[in-house]
Design a protein around this motif. Structure first.
Motif, short mmCIF file in Angstrom:
data_model
loop_
_atom_site.label_atom_id
_atom_site.label_comp_id
_atom_site.label_asym_id
_atom_site.label_seq_id
_atom_site.Cartn_x
_atom_site.Cartn_y
_atom_site.Cartn_z
N PHE A 6 -0.75 3.63 -3.36
CA PHE A 6 -0.09 4.03 -1.93
C PHE A 6 0.73 2.86 -1.63
O PHE A 6 1.93 3.16 -0.91
CB PHE A 6 -1.06 4.25 -0.92
CG PHE A 6 -2.08 5.55 -1.32
CD1 PHE A 6 -1.22 6.61 -1.85
CD2 PHE A 6 -3.24 5.73 -0.79
CE1 PHE A 6 -1.90 7.78 -2.23
CE2 PHE A 6 -3.72 6.89 -0.98
CZ PHE A 6 -3.17 8.00 -1.83
N LEU A 7 0.34 1.90 -1.71
CA LEU A 7 0.92 0.46 -1.17
C LEU A 7 2.42 0.29 -2.07
O LEU A 7 3.33 0.13 -1.45
CB LEU A 7 0.22 -0.64 -1.22
CG LEU A 7 0.58 -1.56 -0.42
CD1 LEU A 7 -0.03 -1.30 0.90
CD2 LEU A 7 0.48 -3.28 -0.64
N ALA A 60 1.08 3.71 6.95
CA ALA A 60 1.67 4.13 5.81
C ALA A 60 2.78 5.06 6.32
O ALA A 60 2.70 6.46 6.16
CB ALA A 60 0.70 4.65 4.90
N GLU A 85 4.65 2.76 -0.66
CA GLU A 85 5.21 2.51 0.61
C GLU A 85 6.19 1.24 0.60
O GLU A 85 7.35 1.07 1.08
CB GLU A 85 4.10 1.82 1.63
CG GLU A 85 3.37 2.84 2.10
CD GLU A 85 4.23 3.81 3.01
OE1 GLU A 85 5.31 3.31 3.55
OE2 GLU A 85 3.71 4.68 3.40
#
Lengths: 233, 289
Positions: free
Chosen positions: A47-48, B132, A51
């Motif tokens: 996810f990071l 996020a 992002e």
């Protein structure tokens, strides 16, 4: 390359063993929470990195459309119990690259659970669907550069049977077992095998029939508009 | 629904509460605590879902029975042997533990059912949007597209039926599958075109040029503070008071629950109590008119 990503990786290399250590020390059913925590921590880097890549509008739209397609494909009810979701996720992984494949799978799992129901299985489903998309993105271009229909079908079947299905079954194992033992694991995985076979068969069949048409459409869009081009090399 | 306090609170309050409640339900094995958690969850579930909730519950009973009966088969420890199965002892203690496990599973399912109703997708997205932003956007777009795609699929299937390629008219699996694949492919075409149009619209409006702000639909109020404080305070108190240890194998033994049980009940009954308080307040206000 990215400071945030580097710090996160550093934090995880400390956090993962710490969770494991703490989880193994605590008595009783803590292994369920430990396993779920480990799983969530394992998803963070994916996810990071998504992002921190600062995805453009086109990347975001394409991934959202593919996730929604994967979920909506469930309503093309051809045969009862037929779930083609993973087929679309794998196509996304092959066409857009492993990272986008993971995000597509994880988002598809999470979003579909908002329509059905959240449960102890949600993080596991996210992980297993994400891994399916990720593996398709990593392995298919290397193993089957020709991307023939039967190759896609074979990959889909094997991937469901060996990775996606067992990760889902692991969720059952951690929720229903009284202790982690080999006999429990064997029983749960054996009970899951018929379901995985059916799931794998459905996904393989979908990939065989619809894999190439979908891939060529995605490829065309990708080449025409340059979506997620950084991701693929 | 409208009377439920957590549904109207800031998502953070609900998230923290359900996180604590579900963690307790996943770990605590003491039968008295378990019963308290199950009853509180069941009551809340029925308050939230009403008549429809009653119909959802029986579906999980067979699964729970299998879990309860299976444990002694796979876990042969325990002192009181009831009978032998496949040459392995089937013990009373393991059966008791199986029932407890099934109870824990049922409790978790009920609480997750409440979680799904109270913390809807938009609230989860609201909660995670600052951490996020891109992922939340993907999630929110996906959730918006799913119903739209389902409607489009129905329209496509209708159009194909008109020209004699309907799913229902196909009698053989081969035909059905080909038909399904064709539907999926045409939906993909339409959807991808739409995605490019959406993306261009987003870019034209300046997506990605600055920091993404979002509408603040919820604010942390004094009530949120109170509920958060109660949740965290009661959770800490329940852990410090203890008395929730129980062992089942090889023999059943459990701690005597003291104040811990009372605190635990209070924690898990919090939504129901808050609901009751609102209801009473409302009745009182009406009576005064």
């Amino acid at each position: 390359m990215n400071r945030k990503l580097f710090l996160c990786t550093l934090a995880l290399t400390v956090l993962l063993p710490l969770t494991l250590l703490l989880g193994s020390r605590l008595p009783g059913r803590w292994y369920y929470l430990t396993a779920t925590a480990l799983l969530l921590e394992g998803m963070v880097p994916f996810f990071l990195s998504f992002e921190s890549r600062r995805p453009q509008a086109r990347d975001i739209c394409t991934i959202a459309v593919l996730s929604a397609l994967a979920v909506a494909a469930r309503t093309v009810v051809v045969i009862p119990g037929y779930r083609p979701t993973m087929a679309v996720v794998m196509i996304a992984g092959i066409a857009l690259g492993p990272e986008s494949g993971f995000i597509t799978g994880a988002v598809a799992a999470l979003a579909s659970n908002f329509f059905y129901s959240q449960g102890p299985w949600t993080p596991w489903q996210m992980m297993s669907y994400g891994l399916g998309g990720f593996l398709a993105g990593v392995l298919v271009p290397r193993l089957f550069p020709g991307k023939r229909s039967w190759e896609l079908a074979l990959f889909g079947f094997v991937c469901i049977l060996t990775v996606v299905g067992p990760v889902l079954d692991a969720s059952t194992l951690f929720t229903v077992s009284s202790r982690l033992s080999l006999s429990y694991a064997a029983a749960v995985f054996a009970a899951g095998l018929p379901f995985n076979l059916r799931h794998g068969f459905a996904v393989g069949l979908t990939l065989w029939l619809a894999g190439r048409p979908l891939l060529s459409r995605l490829e065309r869009i990708r080449r025409k508009y340059g979506i997620l081009s950084r991701d693929n090399n | 629904m409208e009377r439920d306090v957590f549904s109207r609170c800031h998502p953070l309050t609900g998230f923290v509460y359900f996180f604590c409640a579900i963690c307790f339900c996943a770990v605590v094995r003491h039968p008295m605590y378990l019963a308290a958690g199950f009853l509180a969850g069941l009551f809340y579930f029925l308050l939230l879902h009403g008549e429809a909730g009653m119909k959802k519950l029986p579906g999980m009973v067979p699964f729970l029975l299998v879990v309860a009966a299976l444990n002694p088969v796979l876990n042969p420890r325990g002192e009181t042997v009831l009978f032998t199965l496949f040459g392995r002892p089937y013990t009373l203690e393991a059966l008791v533990y199986g029932v407890v496990l099934a109870g824990m599973l049922g409790t978790m399912l009920v609480w997750f059912g409440c979680f799904s109703t109270v913390l809807t997708g938009e609230k989860i997205v609201y909660l995670f949007a600052p951490i996020a932003p891109a992922l939340s956007l993907v999630l929110v777009m996906t959730m918006r597209l799913i119903p739209s795609f389902q409607r489009k699929l129905a329209r496509l299937a209708g159009a194909r039926r008109c020209i004699g390629f309907g799913l229902e008219e196909q009698t053989r699996w081969r035909g059905k599958l080909r038909c399904g694949a064709a539907l999926l492919a045409s939906l993909t075409d339409w959807a991808l075109e739409g995605s490019i149009i959406t993306a261009d619209a987003m870019r034209a409006r300046g997506y990605g040029t600055g920091k993404r702000t979002h509408y603040r639909a919820y604010r942390l109020s004094a009530r949120d503070g109170m509920l958060l404080g109660l949740t965290l305070g009661l959770s800490t108190a329940a852990v410090t008071f203890g008395g929730m240890q129980a062992e089942f194998l090889p023999s059943v033994s459990m701690e005597r629950p003291g104040w811990g049980l009372a605190v635990y009940c209070l924690l898990l009954a919090l939504p129901v109590l808050a609901w009751g308080k609102e209801e009473l307040q409302w009745r009182w206000c009406i009576r005064r008119i």
